[in-house]
Design a protein around this motif. Structure first.
Motif, PDB file in Angstrom:
ATOM      1  N   SER A   1       0.853  -1.182   0.000  1.00 22.90           N
ATOM      2  CA  SER A   1       0.000   0.000   0.000  1.00 22.90           C
ATOM      3  C   SER A   1       0.892   1.236   0.000  1.00 22.90           C
ATOM      4  CB  SER A   1      -0.921   0.011   1.229  1.00 22.90           C
ATOM      5  OG  SER A   1      -0.157   0.017   2.419  1.00 22.90           O
ATOM      6  N   GLY A   2       0.272   2.383  -0.187  1.00 17.83           N
ATOM      7  CA  GLY A   2       1.032   3.619  -0.171  1.00 17.83           C
ATOM      8  C   GLY A   2       1.566   4.007  -1.539  1.00 17.83           C
ATOM      9  N   PRO A   3       2.415   5.028  -1.596  1.00 15.42           N
ATOM     10  CA  PRO A   3       2.921   5.545  -2.876  1.00 15.42           C
ATOM     11  C   PRO A   3       3.650   4.507  -3.707  1.00 15.42           C
ATOM     12  CG  PRO A   3       3.369   7.092  -1.098  1.00 15.42           C
ATOM     13  CD  PRO A   3       2.850   5.855  -0.450  1.00 15.42           C
ATOM     14  N   SER A   4       4.415   3.607  -3.084  1.00 18.00           N
ATOM     15  CA  SER A   4       5.155   2.612  -3.854  1.00 18.00           C
ATOM     16  C   SER A   4       4.203   1.665  -4.573  1.00 18.00           C
ATOM     17  CB  SER A   4       6.105   1.831  -2.950  1.00 18.00           C
ATOM     18  OG  SER A   4       5.382   1.101  -1.969  1.00 18.00           O
ATOM     19  N   ALA A   5       3.101   1.285  -3.900  1.00 17.46           N
ATOM     20  CA  ALA A   5       2.119   0.419  -4.541  1.00 17.46           C
ATOM     21  C   ALA A   5       1.421   1.140  -5.688  1.00 17.46           C
ATOM     22  CB  ALA A   5       1.096  -0.066  -3.518  1.00 17.46           C
ATOM     23  N   LEU A   6       1.152   2.431  -5.517  1.00 17.33           N
ATOM     24  CA  LEU A   6       0.551   3.210  -6.593  1.00 17.33           C
ATOM     25  C   LEU A   6       1.464   3.258  -7.813  1.00 17.33           C
ATOM     26  CD1 LEU A   6      -1.095   6.307  -4.862  1.00 17.33           C
ATOM     27  CD2 LEU A   6      -2.238   4.497  -6.129  1.00 17.33           C
ATOM     28  N   ALA A   7       2.758   3.499  -7.570  1.00 13.32           N
ATOM     29  CA  ALA A   7       3.706   3.564  -8.679  1.00 13.32           C
ATOM     30  C   ALA A   7       3.802   2.220  -9.387  1.00 13.32           C
ATOM     31  CB  ALA A   7       5.078   3.996  -8.162  1.00 13.32           C
ATOM     32  N   ALA A   8       3.856   1.132  -8.611  1.00  9.04           N
ATOM     33  CA  ALA A   8       3.922  -0.196  -9.213  1.00  9.04           C
ATOM     34  C   ALA A   8       2.661  -0.495 -10.008  1.00  9.04           C
ATOM     35  CB  ALA A   8       4.148  -1.246  -8.131  1.00  9.04           C
ATOM     36  N   MET A   9       1.519  -0.082  -9.472  1.00 11.89           N
ATOM     37  CA  MET A   9       0.262  -0.283 -10.181  1.00 11.89           C
ATOM     38  C   MET A   9       0.281   0.429 -11.526  1.00 11.89           C
ATOM     39  SD  MET A   9      -2.768   1.647 -10.840  1.00 11.89           S
ATOM     40  CE  MET A   9      -3.319   2.613  -9.441  1.00 11.89           C
ATOM     41  N   GLY A  10       0.764   1.672 -11.558  1.00  9.95           N
ATOM     42  CA  GLY A  10       0.825   2.412 -12.803  1.00  9.95           C
ATOM     43  C   GLY A  10       1.731   1.748 -13.829  1.00  9.95           C
ATOM     44  N   ARG A  11       2.882   1.245 -13.372  1.00  6.76           N
ATOM     45  CA  ARG A  11       3.805   0.579 -14.304  1.00  6.76           C
ATOM     46  C   ARG A  11       3.210  -0.724 -14.835  1.00  6.76           C
ATOM     47  NH1 ARG A  11       7.559   2.430 -10.314  1.00  6.76           N
ATOM     48  NH2 ARG A  11       7.484   0.424  -9.239  1.00  6.76           N
ATOM     49  N   LEU A  12       2.549  -1.481 -13.945  1.00  9.91           N
ATOM     50  CA  LEU A  12       1.973  -2.752 -14.365  1.00  9.91           C
ATOM     51  C   LEU A  12       0.845  -2.540 -15.371  1.00  9.91           C
ATOM     52  CD1 LEU A  12       2.706  -5.654 -13.400  1.00  9.91           C
ATOM     53  CD2 LEU A  12       0.615  -5.603 -12.056  1.00  9.91           C
ATOM     54  N   ARG A  13       0.000  -1.578 -15.104  1.00  6.52           N
ATOM     55  CA  ARG A  13      -1.113  -1.319 -16.016  1.00  6.52           C
ATOM     56  C   ARG A  13      -0.607  -0.875 -17.379  1.00  6.52           C
ATOM     57  NH1 ARG A  13      -3.646   3.686 -17.019  1.00  6.52           N
ATOM     58  NH2 ARG A  13      -5.497   3.405 -18.298  1.00  6.52           N
TER      59      ARG A  13
END
Length: 438
Positions: free
Chosen positions: A242-254
């Motif tokens: 969770s948090g900013p790192s998860a958001l960044a990973a989500m964006g890269r994966l998508r």
């Protein structure tokens, strides 16, 4: 006398400890404000109260919460000029110096009282008030709390001391929750920016998406993109953490899945295999779940009525593969059932991942629901009961709503998570993508 005094101190400290322990267990601003009002009312001997959260830095959030006061009562109080009220003097005191507590011991017999204040006090039946500032050295003024007495009164010195101690602790707790709330809101904005701004329009299918943010979320996502030859790619997924790192990973994966879908979307297994390899090489410490569906909507019906069959060559067809993800749910007039997908570990958890795809044909008028496992975990039920609750909610979609995928999604969400669409944020993020096929 000394023993009596010591006994009184012990009693006060015990009460203060119990009240601060209850406050410490609150995990949201609304819960903390409610607890602050109840505890403060007990400490000063009042029956009703109001707290106004209004941070001096202007960054919000701002809210007004009442104890023993209806929404209309709060509206009446807010019509009084703020300069005439104790809490108003605190809130308008500026950031440099916050006034101390303000006691108005006999409102109805105060000759200098603003006429509007006297009118509202008489209407609501309170005759005195005691306002306490909510401020810290680091965060500055956060707001003010005020308690109302039915008769002329004011707290004695002992009560003032106890509520002052409690107020200082409560304000520090509120400041922490305030920062958490601001961070959560910023993350929700970023997450929304990373997700599709609008859904594509593809003949033969109508789409709707819902994204509910939670206090422990950050990595849930969905996507819908047009593919060559009138096909459609649908995807949902969740990134660990969770948090900013998860958001960044989500964006890269998508973004990566989008690229793979354009190149080889007709083979969902290949899409997820590429995604697995990318995740393993670039983020070996992270795992993710994902589901990708390659959809071929039915062609437009001909004038003679052909092209509208189900399961035939002219009908809609979906090929999908999932990696550790929850199965889609088909909602139609004659069936409500989960799609039987093959079992697979999440992305990033196997040295070599591959699971067979499955193919099915939604009948005309059926809606396929893709969702993240945050929907199930947010129920708080064991997983088998959560699946049953989801199936029951989908089966209960009223017939009048079934033509609208957005209405289907809203009904399911509201039934499974009654508070979700009304601002409830406890738990994980929830994503739902609904596709209705003609």
């Amino acid at each position: 006398m000394i023993q009596d005094r010591l006994a009184g101190w012990v009693s006060d400290l015990t009460t203060l400890h119990e009240l601060t322990e209850r406050l410490a267990r609150t995990g949201s601003l609304d819960e903390a404000l409610d607890e602050l009002l109840r505890a403060g009312a007990a400490l000063v001997g009042a029956r009703r109260g109001m707290v106004v959260l209004e941070p001096a830095d202007g960054r919000g959030p701002a809210s007004t919460v009442g104890l023993g006061l209806a929404h209309a009562d709060l509206g009446h109080i807010e019509t009084v000029p703020r300069s005439a009220t104790g809490y108003g003097r605190i809130l308008d005191g500026g950031t440099a110096g916050v006034p101390g507590p303000v006691a108005q011991a006999d409102l109805l017999h105060d000759a200098a009282l603003d006429p509007r204040h006297r009118e509202v006090a008489a209407r609501l039946g309170y005759a005195a008030s005691y306002a306490l500032p909510l401020a810290t050295e680091d965060a500055g003024r956060l707001g003010a709390a005020v308690w109302f007495y039915d008769e002329p009164a004011e707290p004695v010195e002992r009560q003032r001391h106890l509520v002052g101690l409690y107020g200082r602790y409560a304000t520090e707790h509120l400041a922490r929750l305030l920062e958490l709330e601001r961070t959560r809101r910023q993350m929700a904005v970023i997450a929304d920016e990373l997700l599709p701004g609008r859904l594509p329009r593809i003949p033969g299918v109508r789409l709707a998406a819902r994204h509910l943010t939670g206090t422990r979320g950050g990595g849930e996502w969905y996507d819908a993109l047009p593919l060559p030859e009138g096909a459609l790619g649908l995807a949902v997924g969740s990134v660990s953490g969770s948090g900013p790192s998860a958001l960044a990973a989500m964006g890269r994966l998508r973004a990566s899945l989008r690229a793979y879908a354009v190149m080889e979307g007709e083979d969902p297994v290949a899409v997820l295999s590429d995604l697995e390899l990318l995740l393993r090489l670039t983020e070996p410490a992270r795992s993710a779940t994902a589901l990708f569906a390659y959809c071929e909507p039915a062609p437009a019906a001909h004038a003679d009525g052909s092209g509208s069959g189900s399961g035939s060559g002219s009908g809609s067809k979906i090929v999908l593969a999932g990696a550790g993800h929850t199965p889609p749910l088909i909602v139609g007039q004659h069936r409500t059932e989960f799609v039987e997908t093959s079992l697979s570990a999440p992305l990033g958890m196997l040295a070599c991942w591959e699971a067979p795809s499955v193919e099915f044909c939604p009948a005309p008028g059926e809606t396929v629901l893709l969702y993240t496992d945050g929907l199930l975990r947010r129920t708080g039920d064991p997983m088998d009961r959560a699946f049953t609750r989801l199936h029951t909610a989908a089966a209960g979609v009223p017939k009048a709503m079934r033509d609208d995928p957005g209405a289907v999604a809203d009904h399911v969400l509201r039934t499974v998570l009654p508070d979700a669409l009304d601002g409830g944020r406890d738990g994980e993020d929830v994503v739902m993508l609904a596709a209705r096929f003609d």
